[in-house]
Design a protein around this motif. Structure first.
Motif, mmCIF file in Angstrom:
data_model
loop_
_atom_site.group_PDB
_atom_site.id
_atom_site.type_symbol
_atom_site.label_atom_id
_atom_site.label_comp_id
_atom_site.label_asym_id
_atom_site.label_seq_id
_atom_site.Cartn_x
_atom_site.Cartn_y
_atom_site.Cartn_z
ATOM 1 N N HIS A 1 -5.858 0.800 11.230
ATOM 2 C CA HIS A 1 -4.756 0.179 11.972
ATOM 3 C C HIS A 1 -3.436 0.818 11.561
ATOM 4 N N THR A 2 -3.216 0.953 10.272
ATOM 5 C CA THR A 2 -2.184 1.812 9.702
ATOM 6 C C THR A 2 -2.839 2.586 8.565
ATOM 7 N N PRO A 3 -2.193 3.651 8.071
ATOM 8 C CA PRO A 3 -2.811 4.407 6.977
ATOM 9 C C PRO A 3 -3.030 3.588 5.714
ATOM 10 N N GLY A 4 -2.257 2.515 5.541
ATOM 11 C CA GLY A 4 -2.393 1.703 4.341
ATOM 12 C C GLY A 4 -2.984 0.336 4.545
ATOM 13 N N THR A 5 -3.508 0.063 5.726
ATOM 14 C CA THR A 5 -4.094 -1.258 5.988
ATOM 15 C C THR A 5 -5.105 -1.624 4.901
ATOM 16 N N SER A 6 -5.051 -2.884 4.465
ATOM 17 C CA SER A 6 -5.886 -3.317 3.357
ATOM 18 C C SER A 6 -6.480 -4.694 3.626
ATOM 19 N N MET A 7 -7.405 -5.086 2.756
ATOM 20 C CA MET A 7 -8.061 -6.388 2.813
ATOM 21 C C MET A 7 -8.039 -6.977 1.410
ATOM 22 N N LEU A 8 -7.792 -8.271 1.334
ATOM 23 C CA LEU A 8 -7.812 -8.983 0.062
ATOM 24 C C LEU A 8 -9.102 -9.785 -0.024
ATOM 25 N N SER A 9 -9.933 -9.461 -1.005
ATOM 26 C CA SER A 9 -11.209 -10.156 -1.192
ATOM 27 C C SER A 9 -11.049 -11.242 -2.240
ATOM 28 N N LEU A 10 -11.587 -12.424 -1.928
ATOM 29 C CA LEU A 10 -11.587 -13.555 -2.845
ATOM 30 C C LEU A 10 -13.031 -13.863 -3.206
ATOM 31 N N ARG A 11 -13.288 -13.928 -4.501
ATOM 32 C CA ARG A 11 -14.615 -14.307 -4.992
ATOM 33 C C ARG A 11 -14.428 -15.285 -6.135
ATOM 34 N N SER A 12 -14.837 -16.534 -5.926
ATOM 35 C CA SER A 12 -14.698 -17.567 -6.946
ATOM 36 C C SER A 12 -15.999 -18.350 -7.011
ATOM 37 N N GLY A 13 -16.711 -18.211 -8.119
ATOM 38 C CA GLY A 13 -18.032 -18.820 -8.202
ATOM 39 C C GLY A 13 -18.934 -18.217 -7.142
ATOM 40 N N SER A 14 -19.587 -19.068 -6.364
ATOM 41 C CA SER A 14 -20.479 -18.589 -5.313
ATOM 42 C C SER A 14 -19.785 -18.466 -3.963
ATOM 43 N N GLU A 15 -18.483 -18.752 -3.896
ATOM 44 C CA GLU A 15 -17.760 -18.783 -2.623
ATOM 45 C C GLU A 15 -16.960 -17.506 -2.413
ATOM 46 N N ARG A 16 -16.796 -17.130 -1.128
ATOM 47 C CA ARG A 16 -16.156 -15.880 -0.763
ATOM 48 C C ARG A 16 -15.172 -16.108 0.389
ATOM 49 N N ALA A 17 -14.141 -15.294 0.402
ATOM 50 C CA ALA A 17 -13.211 -15.259 1.527
ATOM 51 C C ALA A 17 -12.626 -13.863 1.623
ATOM 52 N N PHE B 1 -9.249 -11.988 3.311
ATOM 53 C CA PHE B 1 -7.966 -12.014 4.020
ATOM 54 C C PHE B 1 -7.793 -10.630 4.629
ATOM 55 N N VAL B 2 -7.961 -10.563 5.956
ATOM 56 C CA VAL B 2 -8.180 -9.263 6.587
ATOM 57 C C VAL B 2 -6.969 -8.734 7.340
ATOM 58 N N GLY B 3 -5.824 -9.414 7.251
ATOM 59 C CA GLY B 3 -4.623 -8.898 7.900
ATOM 60 C C GLY B 3 -4.868 -8.604 9.364
ATOM 61 N N ASP B 4 -4.602 -7.355 9.766
ATOM 62 C CA ASP B 4 -4.774 -6.960 11.166
ATOM 63 C C ASP B 4 -6.051 -6.163 11.410
ATOM 64 N N LEU B 5 -7.050 -6.324 10.541
ATOM 65 C CA LEU B 5 -8.369 -5.805 10.897
ATOM 66 C C LEU B 5 -8.917 -6.547 12.109
ATOM 67 N N LEU B 6 -8.320 -7.688 12.403
ATOM 68 C CA LEU B 6 -8.752 -8.512 13.533
ATOM 69 C C LEU B 6 -7.541 -9.283 14.048
ATOM 70 N N HIS B 7 -7.186 -9.088 15.322
ATOM 71 C CA HIS B 7 -6.011 -9.730 15.911
ATOM 72 C C HIS B 7 -6.351 -10.966 16.741
ATOM 73 N N SER B 8 -7.543 -10.977 17.303
ATOM 74 C CA SER B 8 -7.990 -12.088 18.156
ATOM 75 C C SER B 8 -9.438 -12.407 17.804
ATOM 76 N N PRO B 9 -9.839 -13.676 17.908
ATOM 77 C CA PRO B 9 -11.245 -13.988 17.642
ATOM 78 C C PRO B 9 -12.200 -13.322 18.626
ATOM 79 N N PRO C 1 0.830 -1.205 0.000
ATOM 80 C CA PRO C 1 0.000 0.000 0.000
ATOM 81 C C PRO C 1 0.867 1.259 0.000
ATOM 82 N N LYS C 2 0.606 2.142 -0.948
ATOM 83 C CA LYS C 2 1.421 3.353 -1.051
ATOM 84 C C LYS C 2 1.358 4.188 0.221
ATOM 85 N N ALA C 3 0.172 4.244 0.857
ATOM 86 C CA ALA C 3 0.022 5.051 2.069
ATOM 87 C C ALA C 3 0.955 4.560 3.171
ATOM 88 N N ASP C 4 1.125 3.250 3.301
ATOM 89 C CA ASP C 4 2.038 2.719 4.315
ATOM 90 C C ASP C 4 3.488 2.885 3.910
#
Length: 317
Positions: A222-238, A240-248, A156-159
């Protein structure tokens, strides 16, 4: 210092649509007292959820929460993509000494997952912190060089701008009285700048599409450049949220933000935004640091969220 014995021996792979996801763990163990790292979640909050936080995620005797340093290996549309690169070996971390001068065996574990450094096409740093960029580089003949010689590094350029010490941006995050700038000392110089100088860094803003399945989007807080990677394949989703969440714990107490964040109110808003999307689309949420099952699906539960079910990754204890 060697912590190879602390890492689990299993390699876990699941599929989301046409995308294969493998978890490769570099480090596993207790981090710090949960009530200290999450100031809005005092010990009674952890105790209230102890029936499912123990033993994978929290130690009630010490109050330490547990975490993994791990890399998600994605195989998508013929490419090998790494999401976050952990701590790295040989790094000088004077204010984070447990992570200094490591010998983790990570590259051997990556090879056991079928990936050699030259196989990697893309490296995603969800944000720039020392525990997410460490294996961007390795030490060769006294020089820091990109670990993955063919890869494009998506940063991320911001980070990149925020953590470049020449820019002098003040850092607000801290832990145990140690400012984020000190805790991440040397990180930009040994793990970020070298890949940029080798011409392998792609600095992106707002959003960046990797392929037909994967897209990065900015989630600053969390940081100025914190990001999330979205996965979309067919009807399924995931997600990848990095440090948007540190503990369940934050699945069910999303207001609880870590003291390490540069803009805590924004980080809480982004986490709620992410959880809303995950609940609506039934997306698997894969944070950077969760031990145990490693990921979960969530559902709406009144004003907050609840865990619908865990991913089938093997726990490390």
């Amino acid at each position: 210092m060697s912590i190879e014995h602390d890492a689990p021996r299993t390699l876990d792979t699941i599929a989301i649509g046409d995308v294969q996801i493998t978890r490769v763990v570099e480090w596993h163990g207790p981090i710090a007292p949960g009530p200290e790292v999450f100031p809005d979640a005092p010990e009674p909050v952890w105790q209230r959820h102890a029936d499912w936080l123990v033993p994978d995620f929290w130690e009630p005797r010490t109050t330490f929460f547990k975490a993994n340093m791990q890399t998600w290996v994605l195989r998508s549309e013929g490419q090998v993509i790494l999401v976050d690169t952990g701590l790295g070996d040989d790094k000088e971390r004077p204010y984070a000494t447990p992570w200094a001068h490591l010998r983790t065996g990570f590259l051997e574990r990556l090879a056991a997952a079928g990936v050699q450094p030259e196989d990697v096409d893309i490296v995603v740093n969800t944000h720039v912190h020392a525990d997410h960029v460490g294996w961007n580089t390795r030490l060769v003949d006294g020089q820091w060089v990109p670990t993955f010689p063919r890869a494009r590094y998506l940063i991320p350029k911001a980070d990149f701008t925020f953590w470049n010490p020449l820019n002098g941006h003040p850092k607000r995050g801290s832990l145990g009285g140690i400012n984020a700038a000190l805790g991440n000392q040397n990180m930009f110089e040994d793990s970020v700048r070298p890949v940029h100088e080798h011409g392998q860094a792609d600095l992106w803003e707002e959003s960046h599409r990797i392929d037909g399945n994967l897209e990065l989007e900015a989630m600053p807080g969390h940081t100025p450049g914190t990001s999330m990677l979205s996965l979309r394949s067919g009807s399924e989703r995931a997600l990848f949220v990095g440090d948007l969440l540190h503990s369940p714990l934050q699945f069910v107490e999303p207001h609880a933000e870590v003291c390490l964040s540069e803009d805590a109110p924004a980080a809480v808003r982004q986490r709620n935004r992410m959880l809303e999307r995950a609940a609506e689309t039934r997306a698997l949420v894969l944070p950077a640091h969760l031990p145990g099952p490693g990921a979960a699906e969530v559902r709406r539960d009144g004003a907050t969220f609840a865990i619908s079910h865990w991913a089938p990754f093997s726990p490390a204890r």
